[in-house]
Design a protein around this motif. Structure first.
Motif, PDB file in Angstrom:
ATOM      1  N   GLN A 196       0.809  -1.218   0.000  1.00 17.75           N
ATOM      2  CA  GLN A 196       0.000   0.000   0.000  1.00 17.75           C
ATOM      3  C   GLN A 196       0.842   1.269   0.000  1.00 17.75           C
ATOM      4  O   GLN A 196       0.434   2.283  -0.579  1.00 17.75           O
ATOM      5  N   VAL A 197       2.008   1.235   0.631  1.00 16.53           N
ATOM      6  CA  VAL A 197       2.789   2.461   0.828  1.00 16.53           C
ATOM      7  C   VAL A 197       3.178   3.130  -0.491  1.00 16.53           C
ATOM      8  O   VAL A 197       2.845   4.301  -0.719  1.00 16.53           O
ATOM      9  N   PRO A 198       3.885   2.442  -1.416  1.00 19.42           N
ATOM     10  CA  PRO A 198       4.230   3.116  -2.681  1.00 19.42           C
ATOM     11  C   PRO A 198       3.011   3.455  -3.530  1.00 19.42           C
ATOM     12  O   PRO A 198       3.007   4.474  -4.225  1.00 19.42           O
ATOM     13  N   LEU A 199       1.966   2.609  -3.481  1.00 25.79           N
ATOM     14  CA  LEU A 199       0.758   2.911  -4.239  1.00 25.79           C
ATOM     15  C   LEU A 199       0.067   4.157  -3.702  1.00 25.79           C
ATOM     16  O   LEU A 199      -0.388   5.017  -4.470  1.00 25.79           O
ATOM     17  N   LYS A 200      -0.022   4.271  -2.382  1.00 27.77           N
ATOM     18  CA  LYS A 200      -0.634   5.459  -1.787  1.00 27.77           C
ATOM     19  C   LYS A 200       0.158   6.715  -2.133  1.00 27.77           C
ATOM     20  O   LYS A 200      -0.428   7.766  -2.452  1.00 27.77           O
ATOM     21  N   GLU A 201       1.479   6.628  -2.070  1.00 28.12           N
ATOM     22  CA  GLU A 201       2.308   7.792  -2.388  1.00 28.12           C
ATOM     23  C   GLU A 201       2.078   8.239  -3.830  1.00 28.12           C
ATOM     24  O   GLU A 201       1.968   9.439  -4.105  1.00 28.12           O
ATOM     25  N   PHE A 202       1.994   7.270  -4.752  1.00 24.41           N
ATOM     26  CA  PHE A 202       1.760   7.615  -6.150  1.00 24.41           C
ATOM     27  C   PHE A 202       0.376   8.241  -6.337  1.00 24.41           C
ATOM     28  O   PHE A 202       0.232   9.287  -6.987  1.00 24.41           O
ATOM     29  N   MET A 203      -0.645   7.620  -5.760  1.00 24.02           N
ATOM     30  CA  MET A 203      -2.007   8.107  -5.943  1.00 24.02           C
ATOM     31  C   MET A 203      -2.230   9.460  -5.295  1.00 24.02           C
ATOM     32  O   MET A 203      -2.876  10.345  -5.878  1.00 24.02           O
ATOM     33  N   LEU A 204      -1.697   9.650  -4.095  1.00 25.27           N
ATOM     34  CA  LEU A 204      -1.878  10.924  -3.403  1.00 25.27           C
ATOM     35  C   LEU A 204      -1.188  12.064  -4.135  1.00 25.27           C
ATOM     36  O   LEU A 204      -1.661  13.210  -4.108  1.00 25.27           O
ATOM     37  N   LYS A 205      -0.078  11.762  -4.797  1.00 26.74           N
ATOM     38  CA  LYS A 205       0.619  12.797  -5.563  1.00 26.74           C
ATOM     39  C   LYS A 205      -0.234  13.279  -6.734  1.00 26.74           C
ATOM     40  O   LYS A 205      -0.158  14.455  -7.128  1.00 26.74           O
ATOM     41  N   GLU A 206      -1.052  12.394  -7.292  1.00 23.31           N
ATOM     42  CA  GLU A 206      -1.884  12.738  -8.443  1.00 23.31           C
ATOM     43  C   GLU A 206      -3.319  13.103  -8.058  1.00 23.31           C
ATOM     44  O   GLU A 206      -4.114  13.472  -8.929  1.00 23.31           O
ATOM     45  N   THR A 207      -3.652  13.008  -6.777  1.00 21.26           N
ATOM     46  CA  THR A 207      -5.027  13.250  -6.332  1.00 21.26           C
ATOM     47  C   THR A 207      -5.202  14.701  -5.914  1.00 21.26           C
ATOM     48  O   THR A 207      -4.388  15.238  -5.158  1.00 21.26           O
ATOM     49  N   GLU A 208      -6.275  15.315  -6.383  1.00 24.50           N
ATOM     50  CA  GLU A 208      -6.574  16.688  -5.997  1.00 24.50           C
ATOM     51  C   GLU A 208      -7.155  16.715  -4.585  1.00 24.50           C
ATOM     52  O   GLU A 208      -7.881  15.804  -4.181  1.00 24.50           O
ATOM     53  N   GLU A 209      -6.841  17.763  -3.874  1.00 25.36           N
ATOM     54  CA  GLU A 209      -7.288  17.871  -2.487  1.00 25.36           C
ATOM     55  C   GLU A 209      -8.807  17.895  -2.386  1.00 25.36           C
ATOM     56  O   GLU A 209      -9.388  17.325  -1.462  1.00 25.36           O
ATOM     57  N   SER A 210      -9.458  18.549  -3.347  1.00 22.56           N
ATOM     58  CA  SER A 210     -10.924  18.636  -3.317  1.00 22.56           C
ATOM     59  C   SER A 210     -11.561  17.254  -3.469  1.00 22.56           C
ATOM     60  O   SER A 210     -12.556  16.950  -2.794  1.00 22.56           O
ATOM     61  N   ALA A 211     -10.988  16.419  -4.336  1.00 24.80           N
ATOM     62  CA  ALA A 211     -11.514  15.064  -4.514  1.00 24.80           C
ATOM     63  C   ALA A 211     -11.303  14.226  -3.259  1.00 24.80           C
ATOM     64  O   ALA A 211     -12.185  13.458  -2.852  1.00 24.80           O
ATOM     65  N   LEU A 212     -10.140  14.390  -2.638  1.00 26.15           N
ATOM     66  CA  LEU A 212      -9.858  13.639  -1.410  1.00 26.15           C
ATOM     67  C   LEU A 212     -10.813  14.063  -0.294  1.00 26.15           C
ATOM     68  O   LEU A 212     -11.366  13.215   0.422  1.00 26.15           O
ATOM     69  N   ASN A 213     -11.028  15.368  -0.159  1.00 24.86           N
ATOM     70  CA  ASN A 213     -11.951  15.863   0.874  1.00 24.86           C
ATOM     71  C   ASN A 213     -13.375  15.381   0.634  1.00 24.86           C
ATOM     72  O   ASN A 213     -14.122  15.114   1.579  1.00 24.86           O
ATOM     73  N   LEU A 214     -13.756  15.268  -0.644  1.00 28.21           N
ATOM     74  CA  LEU A 214     -15.101  14.800  -0.976  1.00 28.21           C
ATOM     75  C   LEU A 214     -15.351  13.409  -0.409  1.00 28.21           C
ATOM     76  O   LEU A 214     -16.376  13.170   0.258  1.00 28.21           O
ATOM     77  N   PHE A 215     -14.433  12.492  -0.649  1.00 29.75           N
ATOM     78  CA  PHE A 215     -14.644  11.114  -0.213  1.00 29.75           C
ATOM     79  C   PHE A 215     -14.364  10.945   1.274  1.00 29.75           C
ATOM     80  O   PHE A 215     -14.863   9.990   1.883  1.00 29.75           O
ATOM     81  N   ILE A 216     -13.597  11.849   1.854  1.00 26.44           N
ATOM     82  CA  ILE A 216     -13.454  11.841   3.317  1.00 26.44           C
ATOM     83  C   ILE A 216     -14.795  12.181   3.962  1.00 26.44           C
ATOM     84  O   ILE A 216     -15.223  11.538   4.925  1.00 26.44           O
ATOM     85  N   ASN A 217     -15.472  13.182   3.396  1.00 30.08           N
ATOM     86  CA  ASN A 217     -16.774  13.577   3.936  1.00 30.08           C
ATOM     87  C   ASN A 217     -17.837  12.518   3.674  1.00 30.08           C
ATOM     88  O   ASN A 217     -18.671  12.225   4.540  1.00 30.08           O
ATOM     89  N   ILE A 218     -17.828  11.924   2.477  1.00 33.67           N
ATOM     90  CA  ILE A 218     -18.830  10.915   2.134  1.00 33.67           C
ATOM     91  C   ILE A 218     -18.716   9.697   3.062  1.00 33.67           C
ATOM     92  O   ILE A 218     -19.717   9.130   3.504  1.00 33.67           O
ATOM     93  N   SER A 219     -17.483   9.289   3.344  1.00 33.95           N
ATOM     94  CA  SER A 219     -17.257   8.089   4.157  1.00 33.95           C
ATOM     95  C   SER A 219     -17.229   8.378   5.653  1.00 33.95           C
ATOM     96  O   SER A 219     -17.021   7.454   6.445  1.00 33.95           O
ATOM     97  N   ASP A 220     -17.428   9.654   6.035  1.00 34.19           N
ATOM     98  CA  ASP A 220     -17.379  10.042   7.455  1.00 34.19           C
ATOM     99  C   ASP A 220     -16.062   9.632   8.108  1.00 34.19           C
ATOM    100  O   ASP A 220     -16.016   9.194   9.265  1.00 34.19           O
ATOM    101  N   THR A 221     -14.984   9.768   7.328  1.00 31.12           N
ATOM    102  CA  THR A 221     -13.658   9.436   7.851  1.00 31.12           C
ATOM    103  C   THR A 221     -13.092  10.616   8.633  1.00 31.12           C
ATOM    104  O   THR A 221     -13.262  11.772   8.236  1.00 31.12           O
ATOM    105  N   GLU A 222     -12.449  10.306   9.716  1.00 32.17           N
ATOM    106  CA  GLU A 222     -11.841  11.358  10.537  1.00 32.17           C
ATOM    107  C   GLU A 222     -10.666  11.981   9.798  1.00 32.17           C
ATOM    108  O   GLU A 222      -9.823  11.286   9.230  1.00 32.17           O
ATOM    109  N   VAL A 223     -10.621  13.306   9.783  1.00 33.13           N
ATOM    110  CA  VAL A 223      -9.541  14.024   9.101  1.00 33.13           C
ATOM    111  C   VAL A 223      -8.245  13.868   9.897  1.00 33.13           C
ATOM    112  O   VAL A 223      -8.217  14.083  11.108  1.00 33.13           O
ATOM    113  N   VAL A 224      -7.188  13.475   9.183  1.00 31.89           N
ATOM    114  CA  VAL A 224      -5.874  13.304   9.823  1.00 31.89           C
ATOM    115  C   VAL A 224      -4.863  14.208   9.129  1.00 31.89           C
ATOM    116  O   VAL A 224      -5.071  14.656   7.998  1.00 31.89           O
ATOM    117  N   GLU A 225      -3.778  14.461   9.809  1.00 30.08           N
ATOM    118  CA  GLU A 225      -2.757  15.366   9.264  1.00 30.08           C
ATOM    119  C   GLU A 225      -1.985  14.715   8.128  1.00 30.08           C
ATOM    120  O   GLU A 225      -1.657  15.366   7.133  1.00 30.08           O
TER     121      GLU A 225
END
Length: 219
Positions: free
Chosen positions: A106-135
């Motif tokens: 998961q580690v290298p895959l997450k690093e690759f995906m997060l580098k290409e993921t927009e913050e707005s898209a990440l926040n969208l699915f954090i809110n949809i899934s009711d995931t706790e925001v982490v630093e």
């Protein structure tokens, strides 16, 4: 009972759980390819390019998929090398257990995906899934990162396709205006515009520039 948990392959006893895991990965490989790699954006860009030129079946779909696959392997090669070094090799040498393999993959895959993921898209699915925001975004689950990554890739792919359409659209407009001014209304503009679009694409070495831009977009 212990023998039921082992399967003989080429004279070696392999755990049944390991075989089931391998079969599951093989079945999910197409989905994994689409969800966590650069394949989605690449195939969208190639499809837009073909449609912008106006040649609906050239190159064929199989050729576009083949190009997308090899470009994906080229772009993802650093990630795959890390997975091999940090997860697969230690597992084969018996240094780590099966449960730790998934965490290391998961580690290298997450690093690759997060580098290409927009913050707005990440926040969208954090809110949809009711995931706790982490630093640290690396702490988010794949169930949050993967859909955010796919959403970002779709947006980037369509945006690139729009930019590719503009020069070819200008050629269509010029050809249509010229034909109308000449009174040749019955002649389809696409018939006349296609050779000019092909000439433009070949003259500027379009495929090489397109592949270069696609790769550079992930670096």
């Amino acid at each position: 009972m212990d023998n039921l948990n082992l399967v003989s392959i080429n004279g070696e006893q392999v755990p049944t759980l390991e075989i089931l895991l391998m079969l599951t990965i093989l079945m999910l490989l197409p989905s994994i390819l689409i969800m966590v790699t650069s394949f989605t954006r690449i195939i969208i860009i190639l499809s837009f390019t073909r449609n912008a030129i106006g040649v609906q079946q050239t190159p064929p779909n199989m050729v576009l998929v083949g190009i997308a696959l090899f470009l994906t392997l080229f772009i993802m090669s650093p990630v795959l090398n890390r997975i091999n070094t940090e997860a697969y090799v230690p597992y084969k040498e018996g240094q780590i257990a099966e449960t730790e393999v998934f965490d290391r993959v998961q580690v290298p895959l997450k690093e690759f995906m997060l580098k290409e993921t927009e913050e707005s898209a990440l926040n969208l699915f954090i809110n949809i899934s009711d995931t706790e925001v982490v630093e640290n975004p690396m702490e988010y689950s794949m169930l949050v990162i993967i859909p955010a990554f796919i959403t970002s890739e779709l947006k980037k792919g369509f945006l690139t396709g729009l930019l590719l359409y503009i020069p070819f659209l200008l050629i269509d407009i010029v050809v249509s205006s010229t034909l109308m001014s000449m009174g040749m209304i019955m002649l389809p503009p696409a018939t006349i515009a296609m050779p000019f679009k092909l000439l433009l694409f070949v003259t500027v070495d379009g495929w090489q520039r397109l592949f270069e831009a696609i790769v550079a977009g992930f670096l």
